[in-house]
Design an enzyme around this catalytic site. Structure first.
Site, PDB file in Angstrom:
ATOM      1  N   GLN A 393       0.844  -1.195   0.000  1.00  0.00           N
ATOM      2  CA  GLN A 393       0.000   0.000   0.000  1.00  0.00           C
ATOM      3  C   GLN A 393       0.878   1.244   0.000  1.00  0.00           C
ATOM      4  OE1 GLN A 393      -2.400   1.636   3.463  1.00  0.00           O
ATOM      5  NE2 GLN A 393      -4.088   0.857   2.226  1.00  0.00           N
ATOM      6  N   CYS A 424      -6.503   7.536   4.549  1.00  0.00           N
ATOM      7  CA  CYS A 424      -5.775   7.710   5.812  1.00  0.00           C
ATOM      8  C   CYS A 424      -6.202   9.012   6.485  1.00  0.00           C
ATOM      9  CB  CYS A 424      -4.277   7.716   5.559  1.00  0.00           C
ATOM     10  SG  CYS A 424      -3.303   7.949   7.069  1.00  0.00           S
ATOM     11  N   LYS A 463      -8.209   2.220  -1.579  1.00  0.00           N
ATOM     12  CA  LYS A 463      -8.902   2.143  -0.284  1.00  0.00           C
ATOM     13  C   LYS A 463      -9.364   3.541   0.094  1.00  0.00           C
ATOM     14  CE  LYS A 463      -8.538   0.079   4.320  1.00  0.00           C
ATOM     15  NZ  LYS A 463      -8.823   1.187   5.244  1.00  0.00           N
ATOM     16  N   GLY A 527     -14.536  -2.434   8.572  1.00  0.00           N
ATOM     17  CA  GLY A 527     -14.977  -1.721   9.760  1.00  0.00           C
ATOM     18  C   GLY A 527     -15.656  -2.597  10.792  1.00  0.00           C
TER      19      GLY A 527
END
Length: 686
Positions: A393, A424, A463, A527
């Site tokens: 990543q 992020c 993401k 999550g």
């Protein structure tokens, strides 16, 4: 923590305030409903044994410690490192490995110490247990420096550290390429060709071309006039817009004008060191052919790519694979360990792999640091041979930076996919325009994905979070186009950036996005997955989801992968949990080394992990199962002393666990977890 009552033990007279509440009331307040016979009074926090009785206003509070860790400057730290190298502590690796001073090829010119006796005199006591390299039926590459020297076989010559790591670990940055990165000598022909075709080469021209934002009924003539549907012609009022539009149209018509029309005008944003070399004109003479000589021979491009600088955008598109023609990864129902900062290192991923994880991903690495050749950042891309489906990543703010990084990673590393972090929430990342900041700039998101997917044939995944601001979700409006941009899969974390990790993830919105996504675009949810029931629920409620990514749940209990595969709640014992920690320590010593530096590095990452595992409440102690990730554990006794110790949220108890596995900590040792949650005593460890 030395006492542990039996299951039938009476409730302590001094409760922690939750003993009189029903399990339903506790769950409503996000408190773990621990059985009453295991509850105990909350511990009294103090910074040192001499100050345990410090009281103010009738309430006990932590007193200030007399030991304050001094913050040292970079110059002072560098001076201390140099002094350590020259002292007996910094023994020459070749001398330590062989135990023979004559083995050092530098002799008197070596900057390390060759005094074996002085090194033995100051070396800490050996740690009990077997050397991780000897148990693997190999020779220890650290020789005299190994902290498990007592378990070495006599007469066995030491091995080679790099050779051992090459046999099991991949994706190391070669020294030659690293030096070229330091000198800004690495070229990126594929990335630059794609960026030029998209009009995104350089931060000054990083905006998506104006023509893509115009209505479909607008046409552009060769004389730089814009003609609307009514036949009227007009030019933008702003002179800068005129120049930008003219530059784009010249490029559209084949005119070689990559950079700003007015070279004396300063750039809108500072350029990176790699861009400075490109913009300075060095590409004019060396071109792409110079690139093939600078990088490794494997980086040499085929003939069509060698002339990428003069290929028109139309012909360049024909040379690239369509996203649907790329190698596809079957994510469906696979257990995906999320990329985890600090704790998601290679030894931790190996532990999770052994417990059932199918897909692993390295920690997030910053593009700017990778392009500068920082060894610490490239270490985040390391891969073990046991990781059969592995991705890395990366995180960057601009298409040119990310595209060049992807080209470099694709050349230097062996990966199955590359994930781009656009979610992020950390301030230092967001303030640079990366991570969640990209959620406010969808056209830049598009530019990054298009540039990256057109640069390499490796699958590109992204993401994201639901949005930047709470209540302003926007991924549902972009999900339909992400596949056309070039993304091979999209992972959606069901929280906004503003939400960070508070409150529960919004899985209904994740479902909504998954249903809107094209059939060819896999969507992964993320999550609050903390049990196999959570996994089953999300897979059943939204069949459109390919799979679910597991993040913090794996930090607290890495055996969650086993639970999902076996469809059970594992009431794991304290001994079994300790065995998992032992495996982690063994793998950590193999990765970071069995010398003093490697032992302390392994200890630091073990302590970071223990700051999460203490949140786990054993199944046998709960009134209601399964445990939810947002539950706060009350103070409780375990079923044995070890389980009680593992339940402690004190950093001092985490250090005690580390000493059970890695020996006594050095004098003056302190620890405070990076995330700072659940650490009452901070650096004092009282």
């Amino acid at each position: 923590m030395d006492e542990s009552p039996a299951e039938t033990a009476p409730v302590p007279e001094v409760s922690n305030g939750w003993a009189d509440r029903t399990p339903e009331e506790l769950v409503a307040k996000s408190i773990a409903p621990v059985k009453k016979q295991f509850l105990c009074p909350p511990p009294i926090r103090a910074c040192s044994n001499e100050q345990n009785d410090a009281v103010s206003g009738g309430k006990t509070k932590p007193a200030q410690t007399s030991v304050v860790k001094e913050k040292k400057s970079k110059r002072q730290l560098k001076r201390e490192r140099q002094q350590a190298v020259k002292s007996a502590v910094g023994i020459c690796p070749e001398v330590a490995k062989r135990g023979d001073v004559s083995r050092c090829p530098y002799n008197d010119k070596c900057r390390f110490s060759h005094d074996i006796e002085a090194y033995k005199a100051q070396k800490p006591e050996d740690i009990e247990g077997d050397c991780p390299f000897m148990t693997a039926q190999e020779t220890c590459p650290y020789g005299l420096a190994c902290r498990f020297l007592g378990s070495h076989k006599d007469g066995v010559e030491a091995g080679d550290v790099s050779a051992h790591r090459r046999s099991s670990e991949m994706n190391g940055l070669s020294k030659d390429v690293q030096k070229l990165l330091w000198k800004n000598k690495v070229k990126f022909p594929k990335a630059d060709a794609k960026l030029k075709a998209l009009g995104l080469l350089g931060h000054a021209n990083s905006k998506i071309r104006i023509l893509e934002n115009k209505k479909d009924d607008q046409v552009v003539s060769n004389n730089c006039h814009v003609t609307d549907g009514n036949g009227c012609t007009e030019l933008p009022n702003n002179s800068d817009d005129k120049m930008e539009l003219a530059a784009e149209i010249r490029e559209e018509n084949g005119v070689d004008e990559t950079f700003s029309l007015d070279e004396s005008r300063p750039s809108k944003k500072p350029r990176s060191v790699i861009e400075e070399e490109i913009l300075s004109g060095e590409l004019d003479d060396g071109g792409v052919n110079a690139t093939a000589e600078v990088v490794e021979p494997s980086c040499t491009s085929p003939e069509p790519e060698a002339t990428a600088d003069i290929v028109s955008p139309e012909s360049d598109r024909s040379l690239k694979l369509h996203p649907r023609e790329k190698k596809l990864i079957d994510f469906r129902e696979k257990l995906y360990l999320a990329p985890l900062t600090t704790v998601g290192n290679l030894p931790f991923r190996r532990v999770c792999k052994g417990l059932g994880a199918d897909i692993t991903c390295g920690e997030m690495a910053m593009c700017t640091n990778l392009l500068q050749g920082q060894a610490s950042e490239w270490a985040l891309l390391r891969r073990h041979s046991s990781e059969d489906l592995f991705g890395v990543q990366i995180c960057g703010a601009y298409p040119d930076t990310v595209a060049r990084t992807v080209e470099l990673v694709n050349q230097e590393c062996t990966v199955d996919f590359i994930d781009i972090n656009m979610g992020c929430p950390i301030d230092i990342v967001v303030n640079k325009g990366a991570g969640s900041a990209l959620l406010t700039k969808p056209m830049r998101m598009k530019g990054i994905v298009q540039a990256v997917s057109g640069t390499v044939d490796c699958p590109i995944t992204i993401k994201v979070r639901t949005a930047y601001f709470e209540g302003k979700n926007r991924i549902d409006s972009l999900i339909a186009d992400m596949g056309n941009w070039g993304a091979s899969a999209v992972t959606i974390h069901g929280r906004s950036r503003q939400q960070r990790y508070s409150k529960l993830a919004d899985w209904e919105y994740v479902y909504q996005c998954a249903r809107k996504a094209p059939d060819a675009l896999p969507v992964l949810g993320n999550g609050d997955i903390f049990s196999y029931l959570d996994w089953n629920k999300h897979q059943a409620e939204c069949p459109e989801l390919s799979t679910c990514m597991i993040a913090r749940g794996a930090l607290v209990k890495p055996w969650i992968f086993t639970e999902i595969k076996e469809q059970r709640h594992w009431d794991i014992s304290s001994g079994e949990r300790l065995n998992i920690l032992k495996d982690y320590v063994r793998l950590g010593l193999e990765h970071w080394g069995s010398d003093t530096k490697g032992v302390e590095t392994t200890r630091r990452f073990l302590l970071e992990w223990l700051s999460y595992t203490c949140r786990y409440v054993p199944v046998g102690l709960l009134e209601v199962i399964p445990q939810r990730l947002n539950w706060r554990p009350p103070s409780y006794f375990g079923r044995d002393d070890l389980e009680t110790l593992m339940a402690s949220d004190s950093a001092a108890d985490w250090v005690r666990i580390s000493e059970m596995l890695l020996g006594k900590v050095p004098d003056g040792f302190t620890f405070a977890p990076k995330h700072k949650s659940n650490s009452y005593d901070r650096a004092e460890n009282g």
